[in-house]
Design an enzyme around this catalytic site. Structure first.
Site, PDB file in Angstrom:
ATOM      1  N   HIS A   1       2.106   1.878  -3.206  1.00 59.02           N
ATOM      2  CA  HIS A   1       1.187   2.792  -3.896  1.00 59.02           C
ATOM      3  C   HIS A   1       1.714   4.222  -3.925  1.00 59.02           C
ATOM      4  O   HIS A   1       0.994   5.135  -4.280  1.00 59.02           O
ATOM      5  CB  HIS A   1      -0.202   2.736  -3.261  1.00 59.02           C
ATOM      6  CG  HIS A   1      -0.858   1.385  -3.396  1.00 59.02           C
ATOM      7  ND1 HIS A   1      -2.104   1.112  -2.912  1.00 59.02           N
ATOM      8  CD2 HIS A   1      -0.413   0.236  -3.952  1.00 59.02           C
ATOM      9  CE1 HIS A   1      -2.410  -0.167  -3.170  1.00 59.02           C
ATOM     10  NE2 HIS A   1      -1.393  -0.714  -3.793  1.00 59.02           N
TER      11      HIS A   1
ATOM     12  N   ASP B   1       0.869  -1.196   0.000  1.00 56.11           N
ATOM     13  CA  ASP B   1       0.000   0.000   0.000  1.00 56.11           C
ATOM     14  C   ASP B   1       0.898   1.237   0.000  1.00 56.11           C
ATOM     15  O   ASP B   1       2.054   1.138  -0.382  1.00 56.11           O
ATOM     16  CB  ASP B   1      -0.951  -0.050   1.206  1.00 56.11           C
ATOM     17  CG  ASP B   1      -2.263   0.665   0.912  1.00 56.11           C
ATOM     18  OD1 ASP B   1      -2.213   1.835   0.501  1.00 56.11           O
ATOM     19  OD2 ASP B   1      -3.334   0.071   1.101  1.00 56.11           O
TER      20      ASP B   1
END
Ligand SMILES: *[C@@H]1O[C@H](CO)[C@@H](O)[C@H](O)[C@H]1NC(C)=O
Ligand SMILES: *[C@@H]1O[C@H](CO)[C@@H](O)[C@H](O)[C@H]1NC(C)=O
Ligand SMILES: CC(=O)N[C@H]1CO[C@H](CO)[C@@H](O)[C@@H]1O
Length: 389
Positions: free
Chosen positions: A231, A208
């Site tokens: 991310h 993430d």
């Protein structure tokens, strides 16, 4: 005579210095390698925290298990926690003493956590679709101030790796955070409602955001961070809840992102229930290697379509600089500045942007809406080439 008195005081002070080390494997605490040290660590912390001298808790080399450690202050003096060993969480989160945190520090001033050791959350859940995802953050800092987290590794957290809430003047340095690319919600460092946090010389690869800055993040400095997989480095998401505090004063400088889903991103939810602010945000000297959405303001952030897309975001974004951003994009739309139609972005600058796209999904381009950025040395395809509205 005076000499003897001196030696006497010297011995007393040596005894004091020695008594300020609280080793979990000492006879007093009884921790053993390859066993559970939950109680030994709790006891060592209790005594160290009560010491009126600067105190040090030691977890020596070796592997140790703990079901959870919530280490609370306030302590009477500065406190060091030297983790040299490999600390492991239970595989099955039902054995955790607290479901939302594994190791945590609360209300501690002048903490130094260091030692080259590893916090291994032992997340094996993401491989098994029947496994219930858990909330346990590897390392939580709640209301910690004037502190340093240095030279430690956070591995395979079951949720966020490091969560920073209500903290002041905390520096992270030489921290390594590692989790598989496909492990969900394993953000590297998440900061919220904190002031004066620095992240420096840190290496993050997770499933993430490498770093995410929630509401109330102020005076945040991120330098020399390498991010990927993951991310990207994100401000937000913001605007999901009522009465969020402003994000103000963020500097992200001299970082490298490699193979991340996004690069530098500011994300806010549409249809926010209150008004929010993100201001004075500066991204500079960033290298991108095969990064999706390298420069991305997304005021329609809505993963899994959980929201009423129609309502505009009510988070005001202003004073944002992207300067000296170079490298390669994994997506043809390398610059996206998609602001709110209700509160268009103000004072956005792009300077020295040089991003290339070598894939076969289209030509290098950019998209902007509800923003009038100023460009300096930005090639045409990257300078608001299209407006989707
Ligand atoms: C911030 O914390 C550090 C310890 O990490 C300390 O040395 C420094 O004095 C603190 N700064 C302020 C302004 O309190
Ligand atoms: C990054 O690290 C290098 C080498 O360790 C250092 O010289 C440089 O000042 C750092 N850059 C920033 C922006 O902190
Ligand atoms: C990504 C980036 O710009 N990294 C640089 C950070 O600073 C050091 C030293 O100043 C450089 O060697 C890196 O290339």
């Amino acid at each position: 005579m005076a000499g003897w008195i001196f030696v006497f005081f010297l011995l007393v002070s040596i005894a004091k210095v020695q008594s300020s080390v609280f080793d979990v494997t000492s006879a007093a605490y009884g921790g053993k390698p390859n066993s559970d040290i939950t109680q030994a660590l709790a006891n060592a912390w209790r005594d160290a925290c009560a010491s009126t001298w600067p105190a040090k808790v030691v977890i020596p080399q070796g592997t140790y298990y703990t079901r959870g450690a919530i280490l609370q202050g306030p302590c009477k003096a500065p406190i060091d926690v030297q983790v040299q060993g490999n600390l492991k969480a239970p595989l099955d989160s039902k054995y955790l003493t607290k479901q939302d945190s594994w190791v945590g520090f609360q209300y501690v001033d002048r903490l130094t956590l260091y030692g080259g050791g590893t916090f291994d959350g032992q997340n094996n859940c993401y491989k098994n679709k029947y496994c219930k995802t858990t909330q346990a953050v590897n390392l939580r800092l709640d209301f910690v101030s004037n502190s340093m987290i240095r030279d430690i590794t956070s591995l395979d957290s079951k949720n966020f790796h490091i969560n920073v809430l209500g903290c002041r003047n905390v520096t992270f340095q030489y921290v390594t955070i590692t989790a598989p690319e496909d492990s969900i919600n394993t953000d590297g460092i998440h900061i919220g409602r904190s002031f004066g946090i620095t992240i420096d010389h840190t290496t993050i690869g997770t499933g993430d955001d490498c770093i995410s800055l929630g509401d109330g993040s102020q005076q945040i400095i991120v330098t020399n961070v390498t991010c990927g997989p993951g991310h990207g480095i994100s401000i937000g998401s913001l605007g999901k809840y009522q009465s969020e505090d402003p994000v103000a004063g963020v500097l992200v400088k001299n970082c490298t992102l490699t193979n991340t889903q996004n690069g530098l991103r500011i994300k806010t939810w549409p249809g926010s229930p209150g008004f929010g602010i993100a201001t004075h945000i500066h991204f500079q000297d960033i290298a991108m290697v095969n990064v999706g959405n390298p420069i991305f303001i997304d005021q329609q952030y809505c993963p899994y379509s959980q929201c009423a897309q129609k309502a505009p975001s009510t988070v005001q974004i202003s004073g944002v600089t992207f300067a000296n951003i170079k490298g390669t994009s994994a997506t043809p739309v390398a610059v996206q500045l998609m602001c709110s139609r209700k509160l268009p972005c103000q004072n956005v600058w792009l300077e020295d942007i040089d991003i290339n796209y070598n894939g076969d999904k289209g030509l290098l381009t950019s998209q902007c809406a509800y923003v009038k950025p100023q460009f300096t040395r930005v090639a045409n395809p990257l300078a608001c080439a299209t407006n989707p509205f």
